[in-house]
Design an enzyme around this catalytic site. Structure first.
Site, PDB file in Angstrom:
ATOM      1  N   GLU A 149       0.834  -1.253   0.065  1.00 54.76           N
ATOM      2  CA  GLU A 149      -0.049   0.018  -0.213  1.00 54.76           C
ATOM      3  C   GLU A 149       0.859   1.316  -0.043  1.00 54.76           C
ATOM      4  O   GLU A 149       1.871   1.293   0.433  1.00 54.76           O
ATOM      5  CB  GLU A 149      -0.983   0.018   1.305  1.00 54.76           C
ATOM      6  CG  GLU A 149      -1.769   1.311   1.521  1.00 54.76           C
ATOM      7  CD  GLU A 149      -2.312   1.277   2.782  1.00 54.76           C
ATOM      8  OE1 GLU A 149      -1.801   0.690   3.901  1.00 54.76           O
ATOM      9  OE2 GLU A 149      -3.482   1.765   2.916  1.00 54.76           O
ATOM     10  N   ASN A 186      -7.171   5.770  -2.057  1.00 57.78           N
ATOM     11  CA  ASN A 186      -5.848   4.695  -1.685  1.00 57.78           C
ATOM     12  C   ASN A 186      -6.115   3.526  -2.715  1.00 57.78           C
ATOM     13  O   ASN A 186      -6.962   2.768  -2.559  1.00 57.78           O
ATOM     14  CB  ASN A 186      -6.169   4.515  -0.336  1.00 57.78           C
ATOM     15  CG  ASN A 186      -5.054   3.761   0.054  1.00 57.78           C
ATOM     16  OD1 ASN A 186      -4.035   3.460  -0.428  1.00 57.78           O
ATOM     17  ND2 ASN A 186      -4.842   3.648   1.692  1.00 57.78           N
ATOM     18  N   LYS A 243      -9.284   1.358  -2.390  1.00 57.01           N
ATOM     19  CA  LYS A 243      -9.576   1.045  -0.991  1.00 57.01           C
ATOM     20  C   LYS A 243     -11.103   1.324  -0.634  1.00 57.01           C
ATOM     21  O   LYS A 243     -11.281   2.262  -0.423  1.00 57.01           O
ATOM     22  CB  LYS A 243      -8.454   1.472  -0.072  1.00 57.01           C
ATOM     23  CG  LYS A 243      -8.509   0.900   1.573  1.00 57.01           C
ATOM     24  CD  LYS A 243      -7.420   1.564   2.334  1.00 57.01           C
ATOM     25  CE  LYS A 243      -7.195   1.073   3.459  1.00 57.01           C
ATOM     26  NZ  LYS A 243      -6.015   1.682   4.153  1.00 57.01           N
ATOM     27  N   GLU A 295      -6.711   8.577   7.410  1.00 53.19           N
ATOM     28  CA  GLU A 295      -7.093   8.315   5.871  1.00 53.19           C
ATOM     29  C   GLU A 295      -8.486   8.658   5.789  1.00 53.19           C
ATOM     30  O   GLU A 295      -8.717   8.726   4.616  1.00 53.19           O
ATOM     31  CB  GLU A 295      -7.309   6.726   5.805  1.00 53.19           C
ATOM     32  CG  GLU A 295      -5.798   6.025   6.042  1.00 53.19           C
ATOM     33  CD  GLU A 295      -5.718   4.747   5.400  1.00 53.19           C
ATOM     34  OE1 GLU A 295      -6.322   4.352   4.310  1.00 53.19           O
ATOM     35  OE2 GLU A 295      -5.218   3.669   6.250  1.00 53.19           O
ATOM     36  N   CYS A 339      -4.739  -3.046   2.497  1.00 53.63           N
ATOM     37  CA  CYS A 339      -4.482  -2.920   3.976  1.00 53.63           C
ATOM     38  C   CYS A 339      -5.864  -3.168   4.849  1.00 53.63           C
ATOM     39  O   CYS A 339      -6.279  -4.363   5.254  1.00 53.63           O
ATOM     40  CB  CYS A 339      -4.109  -1.705   4.587  1.00 53.63           C
ATOM     41  SG  CYS A 339      -3.219  -1.681   6.209  1.00 53.63           S
ATOM     42  N   ASN A 349       0.124  -1.010   5.446  1.00 50.20           N
ATOM     43  CA  ASN A 349       0.934   0.049   6.341  1.00 50.20           C
ATOM     44  C   ASN A 349       0.485   0.146   7.695  1.00 50.20           C
ATOM     45  O   ASN A 349      -0.778   0.413   7.782  1.00 50.20           O
ATOM     46  CB  ASN A 349       0.929   1.204   5.772  1.00 50.20           C
ATOM     47  CG  ASN A 349       2.122   1.808   4.581  1.00 50.20           C
ATOM     48  OD1 ASN A 349       2.911   2.565   4.631  1.00 50.20           O
ATOM     49  ND2 ASN A 349       1.387   1.188   3.399  1.00 50.20           N
TER      50      ASN A 349
HETATM   51  N1  CDT Z   1      -3.240   1.389   6.474  1.00 54.75           N
HETATM   52  C1  CDT Z   1      -4.197   0.682   6.927  1.00 54.75           C
HETATM   53  O1  CDT Z   1      -5.327   0.684   6.582  1.00 54.75           O
HETATM   54  N2  CDT Z   1      -3.802   0.521   8.469  1.00 54.75           N
HETATM   55  C2  CDT Z   1      -4.646  -0.220   9.121  1.00 54.75           C
HETATM   56  C3  CDT Z   1      -4.455   0.287  10.531  1.00 54.75           C
HETATM   57  C4  CDT Z   1      -5.359   1.086  11.165  1.00 54.75           C
HETATM   58  S1  CDT Z   1      -5.307   1.845  12.676  1.00 54.75           S
HETATM   59  C5  CDT Z   1      -6.646   3.076  12.866  1.00 54.75           C
HETATM   60  C6  CDT Z   1      -4.798  -1.341   9.394  1.00 54.75           C
HETATM   61  O2  CDT Z   1      -5.896  -2.251   9.451  1.00 54.75           O
HETATM   62  O3  CDT Z   1      -3.786  -2.036   9.333  1.00 54.75           O
END
Ligand code: CDT
Length: 309
Positions: A46, A106, A123, A142, A168, A193
């Site tokens: 990502e 995204n 996304k 986000e 993600c 990420n």
């Molecule tokens: N990038 C991403 O979607 N990260 C999320 C962490 C969210 S914490 C508010 C994940 O689900 O890994």
């Protein structure tokens, strides 16, 4: 046997100050390793081209837009597309997309072996919040910087199989996999990420967070009898650590390859798409076993409505 030699190209950290060109140079090193290993497909994470910028609270939209790509490929990524086409390797990578009419997504794309983009995914499940939150140890904006994806969860025929994508946080939602499972998906590629620390629960153990990272992907693969290639951007970005733990998971839900580092690292595995057939025709033969008359709540409501007291 329909073998896809899949490579998960985990990326180490990308700092705010790093240029796209510097990132692409690292991606090319991984692509060269993939070529050496005989890979058919390389999957990058990502937001591969930038730092994980949703951790930064920025109010100036011009500044935000510097993290977005207006076209793909573009001047910075063209060398990657060109070399992948030369090598005959398909690519998937994530980036922040700014459309001609001003929408922000995204996004993850998938190419065929000639470098042509054959699939785009935006996304759907955007985690975090849209305003500065002083209660958190770090921000996750986000919902401020992106709109929810508007393309659903399509799948594409490529590499002699049926492929889908997720990004993600999507990996934590069973609906993500099932919508693609219902279209016969044989391999899902996704990037992430994920902060090492829970911004709202600092005491949450790192190994529990890694367990969650893996269990959702393993369950999604097993319950839909498909391969999943799940790829991290990892390591310390300007003082903010991201988890590694990239994996390739088979249609039994078993991890068959796993990253050992939090840096640039390539995992390679031979994925036989025909290995999806047994699960799809037995335990998870949807046509025979699903009972959709009982699933209405899943698409009919979002939040929880408990029974009256
Ligand atoms: N990038 C991403 O979607 N990260 C999320 C962490 C969210 S914490 C508010 C994940 O689900 O890994």
């Amino acid at each position: 046997m329909r073998n896809v030699r899949a490579a998960a190209a985990q990326m180490g950290p990308i700092q705010k100050a790093d240029s796209r060109e510097a990132v692409v140079a690292r991606m090319l090193v991984l692509l060269d390793q993939a070529k050496e290993a005989g890979a058919d497909l390389v999957v990058y994470p990502e937001l591969t081209l930038t730092t994980f910028f949703p951790r930064w609270y920025v109010t100036d939209q011009d500044e935000v837009d510097q993290w977005f790509e207006r076209e793909m490929p573009n001047a910075a990524t063209e060398p990657l597309f060109d070399r992948a086409a030369d090598y005959g390797i398909a690519l998937s990578l994530g980036y922040a997309e700014l459309t001609e009419d001003g929408h922000h997504f995204n996004t993850q794309i998938l190419t065929d072996k000639t470098g042509k983009i054959i699939g785009k995914y935006r996304k759907v499940h955007l985690p975090g919040h849209d305003e500065y939150d002083p209660e958190r140890t770090h921000q996750h904006l986000e919902k401020r910087y992106f709109e929810p994806g508007d393309l659903g969860f399509p799948v594409w025929r490529v590499l002699d199989g049926i492929f889908g994508m997720a990004v993600c946080n999507d990996r934590r939602w069973p609906e993500t996999y099932r919508v693609m499972g219902l279209q016969g998906v044989e391999m899902i590629v996704l990037g992430y990420n994920t902060p090492t620390v829970n911004s709202q629960k600092a005491e949450e153990a790192g190994d529990l967070r890694m367990f969650h990272n893996h269990i959702v992907v393993q369950a999604g693969a097993y319950q839909n009898a498909c391969w999943v290639v799940s790829v991290a951007k990892a390591g310390d970005e300007d003082g903010h650590p991201l988890m590694g733990g990239s994996i390739i998971v088979n249609p039994d839900g078993v991890i068959v390859a796993q990253a050992k580092t939090e840096g640039d690292e390539l995992l390679v595995h031979d994925c036989d798409l025909d290995a999806t057939v047994f699960g799809k025709e037995t335990m998870f033969d949807f046509k025979r076993h699903r009972r959709i008359e009982h699933y209405g709540l899943i698409t009919g409501q979002t939040g929880v409505i408990p029974p009256a007291e």
